[in-house]
Scaffold this motif. Structure first.
Motif, PDB file in Angstrom:
ATOM      1  N   GLN A 109      45.186  40.632  47.711  1.00 33.11           N
ATOM      2  CA  GLN A 109      43.860  40.797  48.295  1.00 33.11           C
ATOM      3  C   GLN A 109      43.687  39.624  49.261  1.00 33.11           C
TER       4      GLN A 109
ATOM      5  N   ALA B 198      36.365  37.304  47.633  1.00 31.51           N
ATOM      6  CA  ALA B 198      35.345  38.361  47.625  1.00 31.51           C
ATOM      7  C   ALA B 198      35.995  39.740  47.491  1.00 31.51           C
ATOM      8  N   ALA B 199      37.085  39.964  48.210  1.00 27.00           N
ATOM      9  CA  ALA B 199      37.796  41.242  48.111  1.00 27.00           C
ATOM     10  C   ALA B 199      38.400  41.415  46.723  1.00 27.00           C
TER      11      ALA B 199
ATOM     12  N   ALA C 143      37.276  40.121  43.898  1.00 25.26           N
ATOM     13  CA  ALA C 143      36.178  40.396  42.962  1.00 25.26           C
ATOM     14  C   ALA C 143      35.682  41.831  43.093  1.00 25.26           C
ATOM     15  N   GLN C 144      35.657  42.358  44.310  1.00 22.90           N
ATOM     16  CA  GLN C 144      35.188  43.734  44.533  1.00 22.90           C
ATOM     17  C   GLN C 144      36.191  44.760  44.026  1.00 22.90           C
ATOM     18  N   HIS C 145      37.476  44.555  44.308  1.00 23.20           N
ATOM     19  CA  HIS C 145      38.486  45.576  44.013  1.00 23.20           C
ATOM     20  C   HIS C 145      39.198  45.391  42.682  1.00 23.20           C
ATOM     21  N   GLU C 146      39.264  44.151  42.186  1.00 20.28           N
ATOM     22  CA  GLU C 146      39.978  43.839  40.941  1.00 20.28           C
ATOM     23  C   GLU C 146      39.184  42.804  40.148  1.00 20.28           C
ATOM     24  N   PRO C 147      37.967  43.160  39.674  1.00 18.06           N
ATOM     25  CA  PRO C 147      37.122  42.151  39.023  1.00 18.06           C
ATOM     26  C   PRO C 147      37.765  41.511  37.790  1.00 18.06           C
TER      27      PRO C 147
ATOM     28  N   ALA D  21      40.009  38.836  38.995  1.00 15.78           N
ATOM     29  CA  ALA D  21      39.230  37.680  39.459  1.00 15.78           C
ATOM     30  C   ALA D  21      38.896  36.765  38.284  1.00 15.78           C
TER      31      ALA D  21
ATOM     32  N   THR E 273      38.195  30.871  53.102  1.00 14.94           N
ATOM     33  CA  THR E 273      38.081  32.287  53.455  1.00 14.94           C
ATOM     34  C   THR E 273      37.941  32.419  54.958  1.00 14.94           C
TER      35      THR E 273
END
Length: 114
Positions: free
Chosen positions: A48, A52-53, A55-59, A62, A88
């Motif tokens: 990722q 942020a990405a 956390a959104q796609h693979e919490p 994360a 970032t």
């Protein structure tokens, strides 16, 4: 995994790293250009571009990443005295676009950091 990503190549074993900690979902290794006595990068094994990405796609990953940071800090003897940095984007000096946290410690940190 991304074919042109340095950190994915490390996860896949094509590029050597000085690994200090590994779980099923994370990899931690010493930075090749350390900015503190302890400077370890902690990455997820999935690709990722930033936290942020992730956390959104693979919490769940994360959370694993943050737990790996805590494990590295303890293993390196940093206690509760370390800095965790996620750069970032290019303006924040992110140079490898695979999320990675910098665990820095072993000396007092200045403020402001930038």
């Amino acid at each position: 995994m991304s074919d042109d990503c340095l950190f994915c190549a490390m996860v896949g074993g094509q590029v050597q790293a000085d690994v200090v900690h590994e779980t099923d979902t994370t990899l931690a290794f010493r930075d090749i250009n350390p900015q503190a006595p302890t400077h370890v990068l902690v990455i997820p094994k999935v690709h990722q571009p930033n936290f942020a990405a992730l956390a959104q796609h693979e919490p769940g990953v994360a959370v694993d990443l943050v737990n790996a940071v805590a494990a590295v800090a303890a293993q390196e003897g940093l206690g509760e005295n370390y800095r965790l940095v996620f750069n970032t984007g290019p303006d924040a000096h992110q140079t490898v676009f695979h999320v990675h946290g910098h665990v820095l410690g072993g000396r007092p940190m200045g403020w402001p950091p930038g």
